[in-house]
Write a protein that holds these residues in place. Structure first.
Motif, PDB file in Angstrom:
ATOM      1  N   ARG A  12      15.355  -6.971   4.244  1.00 60.17           N
ATOM      2  CA  ARG A  12      16.142  -6.105   3.362  1.00 60.17           C
ATOM      3  C   ARG A  12      15.123  -5.471   2.421  1.00 60.17           C
ATOM      4  O   ARG A  12      14.522  -6.150   1.588  1.00 60.17           O
ATOM      5  CB  ARG A  12      17.182  -6.919   2.579  1.00 60.17           C
ATOM      6  CG  ARG A  12      18.114  -7.711   3.485  1.00 60.17           C
ATOM      7  CD  ARG A  12      19.271  -8.342   2.713  1.00 60.17           C
ATOM      8  NE  ARG A  12      18.858  -9.274   1.678  1.00 60.17           N
ATOM      9  CZ  ARG A  12      18.562 -10.561   1.882  1.00 60.17           C
ATOM     10  NH1 ARG A  12      18.588 -11.065   3.114  1.00 60.17           N
ATOM     11  NH2 ARG A  12      18.219 -11.342   0.875  1.00 60.17           N
ATOM     12  N   GLU A  13      14.903  -4.168   2.560  1.00 60.78           N
ATOM     13  CA  GLU A  13      13.780  -3.495   1.903  1.00 60.78           C
ATOM     14  C   GLU A  13      14.262  -2.543   0.808  1.00 60.78           C
ATOM     15  O   GLU A  13      15.221  -1.786   1.006  1.00 60.78           O
ATOM     16  CB  GLU A  13      12.961  -2.727   2.939  1.00 60.78           C
ATOM     17  CG  GLU A  13      12.417  -3.611   4.058  1.00 60.78           C
ATOM     18  CD  GLU A  13      11.759  -2.823   5.171  1.00 60.78           C
ATOM     19  OE1 GLU A  13      10.606  -2.397   4.977  1.00 60.78           O
ATOM     20  OE2 GLU A  13      12.398  -2.611   6.219  1.00 60.78           O
ATOM     21  N   TYR A  14      13.557  -2.598  -0.323  1.00 58.70           N
ATOM     22  CA  TYR A  14      13.877  -1.726  -1.459  1.00 58.70           C
ATOM     23  C   TYR A  14      12.576  -1.080  -1.937  1.00 58.70           C
ATOM     24  O   TYR A  14      11.652  -1.782  -2.369  1.00 58.70           O
ATOM     25  CB  TYR A  14      14.499  -2.523  -2.603  1.00 58.70           C
ATOM     26  CG  TYR A  14      15.759  -3.267  -2.228  1.00 58.70           C
ATOM     27  CD1 TYR A  14      17.009  -2.711  -2.468  1.00 58.70           C
ATOM     28  CD2 TYR A  14      15.691  -4.524  -1.635  1.00 58.70           C
ATOM     29  CE1 TYR A  14      18.178  -3.395  -2.130  1.00 58.70           C
ATOM     30  CE2 TYR A  14      16.848  -5.214  -1.290  1.00 58.70           C
ATOM     31  CZ  TYR A  14      18.081  -4.653  -1.536  1.00 58.70           C
ATOM     32  OH  TYR A  14      19.233  -5.332  -1.198  1.00 58.70           O
ATOM     33  N   ASP A  15      12.487   0.228  -1.869  1.00 61.73           N
ATOM     34  CA  ASP A  15      11.304   0.946  -2.336  1.00 61.73           C
ATOM     35  C   ASP A  15      11.497   1.395  -3.788  1.00 61.73           C
ATOM     36  O   ASP A  15      12.624   1.570  -4.269  1.00 61.73           O
ATOM     37  CB  ASP A  15      11.034   2.171  -1.454  1.00 61.73           C
ATOM     38  CG  ASP A  15      10.472   1.778  -0.097  1.00 61.73           C
ATOM     39  OD1 ASP A  15      10.037   0.617   0.043  1.00 61.73           O
ATOM     40  OD2 ASP A  15      10.501   2.619   0.824  1.00 61.73           O
ATOM     41  N   ASN A  16      10.371   1.570  -4.478  1.00 61.26           N
ATOM     42  CA  ASN A  16      10.338   2.130  -5.837  1.00 61.26           C
ATOM     43  C   ASN A  16      11.190   1.333  -6.835  1.00 61.26           C
ATOM     44  O   ASN A  16      11.911   1.908  -7.659  1.00 61.26           O
ATOM     45  CB  ASN A  16      10.788   3.594  -5.827  1.00 61.26           C
ATOM     46  CG  ASN A  16       9.846   4.464  -5.018  1.00 61.26           C
ATOM     47  OD1 ASN A  16       8.626   4.436  -5.212  1.00 61.26           O
ATOM     48  ND2 ASN A  16      10.411   5.222  -4.093  1.00 61.26           N
ATOM     49  N   VAL A  17      11.082   0.006  -6.768  1.00 63.36           N
ATOM     50  CA  VAL A  17      11.839  -0.822  -7.714  1.00 63.36           C
ATOM     51  C   VAL A  17      10.923  -1.590  -8.673  1.00 63.36           C
ATOM     52  O   VAL A  17      11.412  -2.116  -9.666  1.00 63.36           O
ATOM     53  CB  VAL A  17      12.776  -1.800  -6.981  1.00 63.36           C
ATOM     54  CG1 VAL A  17      13.901  -1.039  -6.296  1.00 63.36           C
ATOM     55  CG2 VAL A  17      12.019  -2.664  -5.990  1.00 63.36           C
ATOM     56  N   LEU A  18       9.637  -1.654  -8.391  1.00 72.32           N
ATOM     57  CA  LEU A  18       8.710  -2.264  -9.340  1.00 72.32           C
ATOM     58  C   LEU A  18       8.270  -1.224 -10.368  1.00 72.32           C
ATOM     59  O   LEU A  18       8.341  -0.009 -10.119  1.00 72.32           O
ATOM     60  CB  LEU A  18       7.489  -2.840  -8.610  1.00 72.32           C
ATOM     61  CG  LEU A  18       7.770  -4.037  -7.686  1.00 72.32           C
ATOM     62  CD1 LEU A  18       6.513  -4.419  -6.914  1.00 72.32           C
ATOM     63  CD2 LEU A  18       8.296  -5.234  -8.476  1.00 72.32           C
ATOM     64  N   ALA A  19       7.789  -1.710 -11.512  1.00 75.15           N
ATOM     65  CA  ALA A  19       7.433  -0.797 -12.599  1.00 75.15           C
ATOM     66  C   ALA A  19       6.137  -0.058 -12.336  1.00 75.15           C
ATOM     67  O   ALA A  19       5.929   1.056 -12.832  1.00 75.15           O
ATOM     68  CB  ALA A  19       7.339  -1.580 -13.909  1.00 75.15           C
ATOM     69  N   PHE A  23       0.828  -1.206   0.000  1.00 75.01           N
ATOM     70  CA  PHE A  23       0.000   0.000   0.000  1.00 75.01           C
ATOM     71  C   PHE A  23       0.866   1.261   0.000  1.00 75.01           C
ATOM     72  O   PHE A  23       1.910   1.325   0.657  1.00 75.01           O
ATOM     73  CB  PHE A  23      -0.906  -0.009   1.227  1.00 75.01           C
ATOM     74  CG  PHE A  23      -1.674   1.266   1.455  1.00 75.01           C
ATOM     75  CD1 PHE A  23      -2.688   1.652   0.597  1.00 75.01           C
ATOM     76  CD2 PHE A  23      -1.357   2.093   2.528  1.00 75.01           C
ATOM     77  CE1 PHE A  23      -3.389   2.836   0.805  1.00 75.01           C
ATOM     78  CE2 PHE A  23      -2.057   3.271   2.756  1.00 75.01           C
ATOM     79  CZ  PHE A  23      -3.071   3.648   1.882  1.00 75.01           C
ATOM     80  N   ASP A  24       0.381   2.274  -0.739  1.00 72.63           N
ATOM     81  CA  ASP A  24       0.977   3.615  -0.701  1.00 72.63           C
ATOM     82  C   ASP A  24       2.477   3.533  -1.008  1.00 72.63           C
ATOM     83  O   ASP A  24       2.856   3.127  -2.095  1.00 72.63           O
ATOM     84  CB  ASP A  24       0.697   4.251   0.664  1.00 72.63           C
ATOM     85  CG  ASP A  24       0.978   5.747   0.683  1.00 72.63           C
ATOM     86  OD1 ASP A  24       0.854   6.389  -0.379  1.00 72.63           O
ATOM     87  OD2 ASP A  24       1.348   6.261   1.751  1.00 72.63           O
ATOM     88  N   THR A  25       3.320   3.873  -0.041  1.00 68.18           N
ATOM     89  CA  THR A  25       4.763   3.849  -0.297  1.00 68.18           C
ATOM     90  C   THR A  25       5.296   2.441  -0.529  1.00 68.18           C
ATOM     91  O   THR A  25       6.419   2.274  -1.001  1.00 68.18           O
ATOM     92  CB  THR A  25       5.522   4.468   0.892  1.00 68.18           C
ATOM     93  OG1 THR A  25       5.186   3.739   2.080  1.00 68.18           O
ATOM     94  CG2 THR A  25       5.136   5.927   1.068  1.00 68.18           C
ATOM     95  N   GLY A  26       4.493   1.447  -0.217  1.00 69.54           N
ATOM     96  CA  GLY A  26       4.916   0.056  -0.422  1.00 69.54           C
ATOM     97  C   GLY A  26       4.470  -0.521  -1.745  1.00 69.54           C
ATOM     98  O   GLY A  26       4.779  -1.681  -2.047  1.00 69.54           O
ATOM     99  N   GLY A  27       3.748   0.256  -2.557  1.00 63.53           N
ATOM    100  CA  GLY A  27       3.190  -0.274  -3.794  1.00 63.53           C
ATOM    101  C   GLY A  27       4.232  -0.790  -4.767  1.00 63.53           C
ATOM    102  O   GLY A  27       3.976  -1.724  -5.526  1.00 63.53           O
ATOM    103  N   LYS A  28       5.432  -0.191  -4.768  1.00 64.57           N
ATOM    104  CA  LYS A  28       6.497  -0.603  -5.683  1.00 64.57           C
ATOM    105  C   LYS A  28       7.684  -1.210  -4.938  1.00 64.57           C
ATOM    106  O   LYS A  28       8.791  -1.297  -5.478  1.00 64.57           O
ATOM    107  CB  LYS A  28       6.963   0.592  -6.512  1.00 64.57           C
ATOM    108  CG  LYS A  28       5.889   1.155  -7.433  1.00 64.57           C
ATOM    109  CD  LYS A  28       6.418   2.345  -8.235  1.00 64.57           C
ATOM    110  CE  LYS A  28       5.329   2.928  -9.133  1.00 64.57           C
ATOM    111  NZ  LYS A  28       5.818   4.107  -9.890  1.00 64.57           N
ATOM    112  N   SER A  29       7.438  -1.654  -3.708  1.00 61.03           N
ATOM    113  CA  SER A  29       8.520  -2.154  -2.861  1.00 61.03           C
ATOM    114  C   SER A  29       8.743  -3.656  -3.050  1.00 61.03           C
ATOM    115  O   SER A  29       7.827  -4.403  -3.412  1.00 61.03           O
ATOM    116  CB  SER A  29       8.214  -1.886  -1.386  1.00 61.03           C
ATOM    117  OG  SER A  29       8.105  -0.506  -1.133  1.00 61.03           O
ATOM    118  N   ILE A  30       9.993  -4.069  -2.776  1.00 64.30           N
ATOM    119  CA  ILE A  30      10.326  -5.487  -2.659  1.00 64.30           C
ATOM    120  C   ILE A  30      11.098  -5.671  -1.360  1.00 64.30           C
ATOM    121  O   ILE A  30      12.005  -4.888  -1.049  1.00 64.30           O
ATOM    122  CB  ILE A  30      11.173  -5.994  -3.849  1.00 64.30           C
ATOM    123  CG1 ILE A  30      10.483  -5.698  -5.177  1.00 64.30           C
ATOM    124  CG2 ILE A  30      11.425  -7.494  -3.708  1.00 64.30           C
ATOM    125  CD1 ILE A  30      11.276  -6.173  -6.393  1.00 64.30           C
TER     126      ILE A  30
END
Length: 624
Positions: free
Chosen positions: A226-233, A206-213
């Motif tokens: 180990r969190e990476y935001d804004n990596v999905l398309a 959700f929200d800031t997690g929408g493109k997270s892995i």
């Protein structure tokens, strides 16, 4: 021996035919002599004819050659005495044990700390359990000394600190939990799965997690995210994650995300989304197409079910290779929230079929009605099967004992299925369901239609929206979660649940423990290679008369479970080559590993030995 009988019979028939011909010739010779001796008494040839017309052996022309019998099929032999020929022994399949148990419930934890919105059993025998972090509360705090997570309150715009844990690691052997901090994007309504090396991979939210892995592991104690935001398309909220034969993950759908994409390597960015109009076509006024049901077929294509329609997608060519019949009756995906599973795959068959099951849900406008009027429509009661590897399949439908929405559909180690959790009225979403379905139901797919369902012992705890369950190595079912609110509530008609139960299906009836296989882990192979033979050693207290046909060996891929769908769930029955009796009560079974990554994607599986429907405790195996 049968061929010898045929030859003997032919010679006997020929002997009778020749004997009959000789009798005829002798009789005709006697008649000729008689005619010569009494020629004066006979006036002409016509008189001779009239005299002998009634003689059955008389003929004006030579007799035709005898007709031999046809032997296209073995002829009857009524005049031969019966001979007692020994027959080879035929090994018969014994029926599964008749177990009259209806299961058993036990409370194994009073407080897991967080409500189990998302879960996945890991090869470490730990369950990763996590909730949304938007609530900024749970029932377990971060360990002393671990810094709280700063955030800005959306309502007051004040800067605050979140000192609660929103994820835990649950030890299935001790029933203890370890709090895990979530610092980056919100994993609310995300997806997940276990990579082939044992690393847990969580995507979207959700929200800031929408493109997270998020990653955890592999196979370590005290692991942290180990969190990476804004990596999905694109944003993936309510999307489905499925492993492909090469070990990569594909992400399909999500709220207003009518596309799919491939999960990149850790630390990398996704290249691009692939537009998938099927998801737009199956979205109605209340969506009813979120968390699409996705199953990897035995031909490498992806079965994708959304709302009430389904297709087969080639993830390499990006082409739809087959469109299946519409499943009538209602909507099946979130928020109508039915259930789906891939039935067990039998690798005794060189061309194994893939059959999908879809059950429950609600009518298309049920969510709108409950959101606007709080009228809870009855959940759908039908269960439907489709063989997706057939060229022109049709849905086969039957009725469950009760309607169900938001339930889980789990594949058990012996090939049976379990319907558990959920409600009998309403849909998913906060406050949108009523009348919990406390009663699990067993489904036996190999039984005749009308005899497949068995009602089991009910729980006493309501498991509604955001409840989950999973199969354990012991064969028990781990059950937790349920939160129909936008926070944690202790007092309510359906309070927020952090208690954990274990349900024992009928096959765990202790009266049958003497017949239960116990795998000898140290003497069994755990690293597997596609298409090769390997051995599993096991013991059994009472194995009298045990034969190869009494045993099955299954491999189960523990799924990521959330919102009524178990992503990546898969059970395979392996091909057995030989059962070897070592000593009384000690055995080895030689089996063939799955032939390819198409039927069994690489990674960790639970391996069970099943004796006439009774599974023993599993061991972890890894196939590459």
């Amino acid at each position: 021996m049968i061929n010898h009988l045929k030859v003997l019979f032919i010679f006997s028939i020929l002997f009778l035919v020749v004997a009959e011909a000789r009798i005829k010739r002798q009789h005709k010779h006697n008649i000729h002599v008689h005619h010569l001796r009494h020629a004066p008494l006979l006036r002409d040839y016509q008189d001779q004819k009239s005299l002998f017309a009634e003689d059955p052996f008389y003929s004006e022309s030579p007799p035709p050659p005898p007709e031999l019998p046809s032997f296209s099929e073995p002829p009857p032999i009524p005049f031969f005495p019966p001979f007692p020929f020994p027959q080879p022994a035929q090994e018969t399949n014994k029926a599964p044990f008749l177990v009259n148990s209806i299961g058993n419930w036990e409370l194994i934890s009073e407080n897991a700390g967080v409500s189990a919105m998302h879960i996945n059993l890991l090869p470490t025998n730990k369950i990763i359990v996590f909730d949304a972090k938007i609530f900024r509360t749970s029932r377990i705090r971060l360990p002393q000394g671990e810094p709280c997570v700063p955030y800005r309150d959306a309502g007051s715009t004040e800067d605050k600190f979140d000192c609660f844990a929103h994820a835990v690691e649950y030890d299935i052997e001790t029933n203890q939990v370890r709090a895990i901090q979530v610092t980056q994007g919100d994993p609310w309504c995300s997806s997940g799965g276990v990579r082939s090396d044992g690393t847990f991979v969580s995507t979207g939210g959700f929200d800031t997690g929408g493109k997270s892995i998020r990653y955890m592991g592999p196979n370590c104690d005290g692991c942290e995210w180990r969190e990476y935001d804004n990596v999905l398309a694109t944003d993936r909220w309510y999307s489905t994650q499925q492993m492909l034969p090469n070990g990569d993950f594909i992400l399909i759908g999500g709220r207003r995300s009518f596309s799919y994409e491939f999960v990149p390597a850790e630390g990398q960015r996704s290249e691009k989304p692939f537009y998938f109009p099927f998801l737009a076509e199956t979205s109605d006024i209340d969506e009813n197409n979120l968390y699409p049901f996705v199953h990897l077929s035995t031909d490498g294509n992806l079965f994708i079910f959304s709302n009430n329609r389904s297709v087969l997608l080639n993830p390499i060519s990006h082409k739809i290779v087959r469109t299946f019949p519409v499943l009538l009756g209602g909507s099946r995906n979130y928020p109508a929230s039915g259930m789906s599973a891939l039935l067990p795959i039998n690798l005794d068959d060189p061309n194994p079929k893939a059959e999908v099951m879809v059950c429950g849900g609600n009518v298309p406008d049920a969510f709108h009605l409950v959101e606007t009027t709080k009228v809870f429509l009855p959940a759908l009661q039908d269960c439907n099967r489709l063989v997706i590897t057939e060229e022109f399949p049709e849905w086969e439908s039957e009725l469950m004992p009760s309607g169900r929405t938001m339930g889980d559909l789990l594949v058990l180690p012996n090939g049976e299925l379990l319907l558990i959790n959920g409600a009998t009225r309403g849909t998913s979403a906060w406050w949108d369901a009523d009348m919990p379905n406390y009663t699990p139901v067993l489904y036996k797919p190999e039984e005749p239609k009308g005899l497949r369902f068995t009602v089991l012992k009910p729980s006493t705890i309501a498991r509604m929206y955001h409840s989950t369950s999973t199969v354990l190595p012991s064969g028990k079912i781990w059950v937790s979660g349920s939160n129909t609110h936008n926070t944690y509530k202790d007092v309510d008609i359906f309070p927020t649940e952090t208690r954990v139960e274990a349900f024992s299906p009928p096959y765990l009836d202790p009266n049958f423990d003497m017949f239960r296989p116990q795998i000898l882990e140290d003497a069994s192979q755990e690293e597997l290679t596609y298409g090769t033979l390997f051995e599993v050693s096991f013991s059994m207290e009472d194995g009298a008369g045990l034969s190869q046909n009494d045993i099955k060996v299954s491999m189960y891929s523990p799924p990521f479970t959330t919102h009524g769908f178990s992503m990546g769930q898969r059970l395979l029955f392996l091909k057995i080559y030989e059962l070897i009796t070592e000593t009384e009560g000690s055995y080895r079974v030689r089996v063939e590993a799955p032939p390819s990554n198409v039927v069994a994607p690489p990674g960790y599986y639970l391996l069970f030995v099943v004796h006439r429907g009774l599974p023993g405790k599993a061991i972890w195996v890894n196939i590459q």
